[in-house]
Design a protein around this motif. Structure first.
Motif, short mmCIF file in Angstrom:
data_model
loop_
_atom_site.label_atom_id
_atom_site.label_comp_id
_atom_site.label_asym_id
_atom_site.label_seq_id
_atom_site.Cartn_x
_atom_site.Cartn_y
_atom_site.Cartn_z
N GLY A 192 0.87 -1.13 -0.12
CA GLY A 192 0.13 -0.05 0.06
C GLY A 192 0.73 1.24 0.02
O GLY A 192 0.22 2.58 0.12
N MET A 195 0.06 3.57 -2.83
CA MET A 195 -1.37 3.98 -2.74
C MET A 195 -1.25 5.12 -1.76
O MET A 195 -1.84 6.40 -2.05
CB MET A 195 -2.34 3.12 -2.06
N TYR A 196 -0.50 5.24 -0.99
CA TYR A 196 -0.13 6.35 0.31
C TYR A 196 0.47 7.65 -0.71
O TYR A 196 0.06 8.60 -0.26
CB TYR A 196 0.72 5.88 1.34
N ARG A 198 0.18 8.00 -3.78
CA ARG A 198 -0.79 8.52 -4.69
C ARG A 198 -1.70 9.62 -4.03
O ARG A 198 -2.16 10.53 -4.68
CB ARG A 198 -1.68 7.27 -5.23
N HIS A 199 -2.03 9.44 -3.07
CA HIS A 199 -2.87 10.43 -2.24
C HIS A 199 -2.26 11.66 -1.89
O HIS A 199 -2.80 12.61 -2.08
CB HIS A 199 -3.48 9.70 -0.85
N GLY A 391 -2.50 -1.08 2.57
CA GLY A 391 -2.80 0.29 2.83
C GLY A 391 -2.70 0.33 4.34
O GLY A 391 -2.81 1.62 4.74
N THR A 407 -4.97 3.67 4.15
CA THR A 407 -5.11 4.69 3.25
C THR A 407 -6.30 4.23 2.38
O THR A 407 -6.47 3.07 2.26
CB THR A 407 -4.13 4.70 2.32
N TYR A 409 -9.01 3.41 -0.91
CA TYR A 409 -8.48 3.22 -2.18
C TYR A 409 -8.63 4.34 -2.92
O TYR A 409 -9.69 5.09 -3.25
CB TYR A 409 -9.48 1.95 -2.85
N SER A 411 -8.09 4.83 -7.36
CA SER A 411 -7.60 4.19 -8.68
C SER A 411 -6.36 5.00 -9.28
O SER A 411 -6.42 6.26 -9.22
CB SER A 411 -8.48 3.82 -9.55
#
Length: 458
Positions: A192, A195-196, A198-199, A391, A407, A409, A411
Motif C-alpha cells: 500500500g 497508494m499512500y 498517490r494520495h 494500505g 489509506t 483506495y 485508482s
C-alpha cells in the motif's frame, strides 16, 4: 400442538432479526452501529458509569465538604467520586464524551484502563485525548473503522496539508508539511505504499505547490502524474543532474531571505532561523515537495564512478533535509528498506526525516529502521500487519507517539485525471524547466456522427 405452532410463529421473526443483525454487523458495521450498537452502548455507559469507574480504580475519596453535605441531606452511603461526565455525543463511528478528572488524576490513568472500559461498554476501542489540564476527551469507537475505510466528510486542511489516511480512532491523518517537513515511508511490495504516495500527490496537485519526482524505476510510479510535475528524473543519471539544481534553488531562496530581512550576505545558511513564510506573499517563492520513490536505487553502485556519484547525491539529499525546510523545500522519501547497509550517509539522512510511515514489511529489521529510533513499541504493531490488509500502516513522529492508519483506495486513473485537471497549477520555475516531463497530448474525442432519418417512400 397449539403452543408449538405459536412458538414457531414468534420464533421465525426473532430468528430473522438476529440473522439480519449478524449480517449487518459483519458486512455493514456502520449500519449495525447506528441501529443496534449505539443505543446498547449508550445504555450500558449511562447505567454502569460509576460502578465501572470504581472497578477501574478511576475514583477518588470525596472531599470533606461533600461528605458533610451528603450526610446532612441524605442517609446514603458516601461513595468514591468518579470523573465528572459531560454530555454524550453520538457519531457515525462511535461515541464522544468529555470528562473532568478528579483531583489527583491524570490522562494516563484513564488511558491505562482503556481496555477495561472497552469491554465494560461493549465497543471496539477507547481512546483518550487531553484537552486542557484536568479535562480529557473520551472517544469510543463502535467497530473496526480500518476494515473498510471511509474518510470523514469534513476535514480542515490548508496549504501543504493533505488528508491521506484514516486513523484507528476514526479521525483523519493529515500529512502537514509545515509541521513535519520531511518524511520516510517504508513498505514491502503490495503493502500500500504506492497508494499512500498517490494520495499525497493528488492532494498536493490541487494546491499552489511545485512537485518534483525522482523515480528510478524508469518512472513507472510517478510518470502517470507527469502533467502536474515540475520535474521528473527516471534514473540515477538524471537524478544526479536534478539534485544540484534543487540545491541551487535552495541557496537562491536563502539569498532572498537575507536580502529581504537585512541579514548579512556572508551569514552561513545554517545560522538563518527565518524562513520563506516570513516574506511578503508577493515575494514568497512557491513551496517545493520532492518525492523520491525507491530510494535504494540511488544508493546502489556498480563501479567506482557510480560510487562517487552516489556520495554526491546522498550529500545533496542530506543538505536538502537539513536546510530545505526554511527555504520551503520538503522531502518525501519512499522505499522498501532504508538502513546502514545502503551505504555511507543513509543513517544521517534517515535521522533528518521526522515523519515515519511503516507499511507491511518483510522482516522486523525493516520495521526497526522506520520506527525503532522514535517509537520502539510501534515496531511490534508494524510487524503484525497482515498481507490481506494493504494500505494499513503505522505512523510515528519524533514525539514518540504512534498510531495505526489505513489509506482509502484511489485508482491510478482517478489520480492521473486529477493531475491532468490541475496541470494549470504548475508554477513557473525556470531552473526546473529542463527537467519538466513531456506529457502526451490526449486525443480529442470526435463527436458521434449524426444519423439522420431517411425519408420514407410509398
Amino acid at each position: 400442538m397449539t403452543d408449538l405452532a405459536t412458538l414457531l410463529e414468534v420464533g421465525g421473526p426473532v430468528a430473522a432479526l438476529d440473522g439480519g443483525a449478524a449480517y449487518a454487523r459483519a458486512r455493514h458495521p456502520g449500519v449495525y452501529w447506528s441501529t443496534v450498537g449505539l443505543p446498547v452502548s449508550t445504555a450500558r455507559l449511562l447505567g454502569s458509569y460509576s460502578s465501572v469507574m470504581e472497578a477501574c480504580g478511576l475514583t477518588v475519596t470525596p472531599s470533606r465538604l461533600r461528605v458533610l453535605a451528603v450526610k446532612a441531606t441524605t442517609r446514603r452511603e458516601v461513595r468514591p467520586v468518579p470523573p465528572r461526565r459531560g454530555i454524550i455525543r453520538p457519531t457515525t463511528t462511535g461515541l464522544r464524551l468529555r470528562l473532568r478528572l478528579a483531583p489527583g488524576q491524570e490522562p494516563a490513568d484513564v488511558a491505562a484502563s482503556a481496555e477495561r472500559l472497552r469491554h465494560a461498554w461493549g465497543v471496539h476501542a477507547v481512546y483518550v485525548t487531553p484537552v486542557k489540564p484536568g479535562v480529557i476527551d473520551l472517544r469510543l469507537v463502535g467497530f473496526d473503522v480500518l476494515r473498510k475505510v471511509r474518510m470523514p466528510r469534513k476535514i480542515s486542511a490548508g496549504l501543504l496539508q493533505v488528508p491521506v489516511a484514516l486513523r484507528e480512532d476514526a479521525t483523519a491523518f493529515v500529512r502537514d508539511y509545515r509541521t513535519v517537513p520531511h518524511g520516510l515511508t517504508l513498505g514491502a511490495t503490495l503493502s500500500g505504499k504506492s497508494m499512500y504516495l498517490r494520495h499525497l500527490i493528488t492532494g498536493l496537485a490541487q494546491q499552489p505547490v511545485a512537485l518534483v519526482g525522482i523515480d528510478c524505476k524508469r518512472g513507472v510510479e510517478l510518470a502517470p502524474f507527469a502533467a502536474r510535475l515540475s520535474a521528473l528524473a527516471t534514473d540515477p543519471e538524471q537524478a544526479a543532474e536534478l539534485l544540484p539544481v534543487l540545491i541551487e534553488e535552495m541557496e537562491d531562496r536563502y539569498d532572498l531571505i537575507k536580502a529581504r530581512q537585512g541579514i548579512a550576505p556572508d551569514t552561513p545558511d545554517e545560522e538563518i532561523t527565518s524562513d520563506i513564510w516570513g516574506l511578503p506573499e508577493h515575494e514568497r517563492p512557491v513551496p517545493v515537495v520532492l518525492f523520491v520513490d525507491e530510494v535504494a536505487e540511488l544508493f546502489l553502485v556498480a563501479t567506482k564512478k557510480d560510487e562517487q556519484r552516489r556520495d554526491e547525491m546522498v550529500t545533496q539529499l542530506v543538505r536538502l533535509a537539513q536546510l530545505g525546510r526554511a527555504a520551503g523545500i520538503y522531502l518525501e522519501i519512499c522505499g522498501q528498506r532504508f538502513g546502514a547497509e545502503l551505504g555511507k550517509g543513509a543513517t544521517m539522512l534517515r535521522a533528518q526525516l521526522t515523519g515515519r510511515v511503516c507499511h507491511r514489511v518483510n522482516d522486523e529489521a525493516s520495521a526497526k529502521m522506520a520506527l525503532g529510533d522514535i517509537a520502539p513499541e510501534a515496531v511490534a504493531a508494524a510487524c503484525a500487519i497482515a498481507p490481506e490488509q494493504p494500505g494499513l500502516a503505522v505512523i510515528g513522529d519524533a514525539s514518540g507517539g504512534w498510531s495505526r492508519v489505513r489509506t482509502p483506495y484511489l485508482s491510478l486513473a482517478e489520480a492521473s485525471e486529477t493531475c491532468h485537471a490541475s496541470a494549470h497549477l504548475v508554477p513557473d520555475l525556470p531552473a526546473l524547466q529542463p527537467f519538466r516531463p513531456a506529457v502526451a497530448v490526449r486525443p480529442v474525442k470526435s463527436p458521434a456522427p449524426v444519423v439522420r432519418p431517411q425519408p420514407t417512400t410509398g
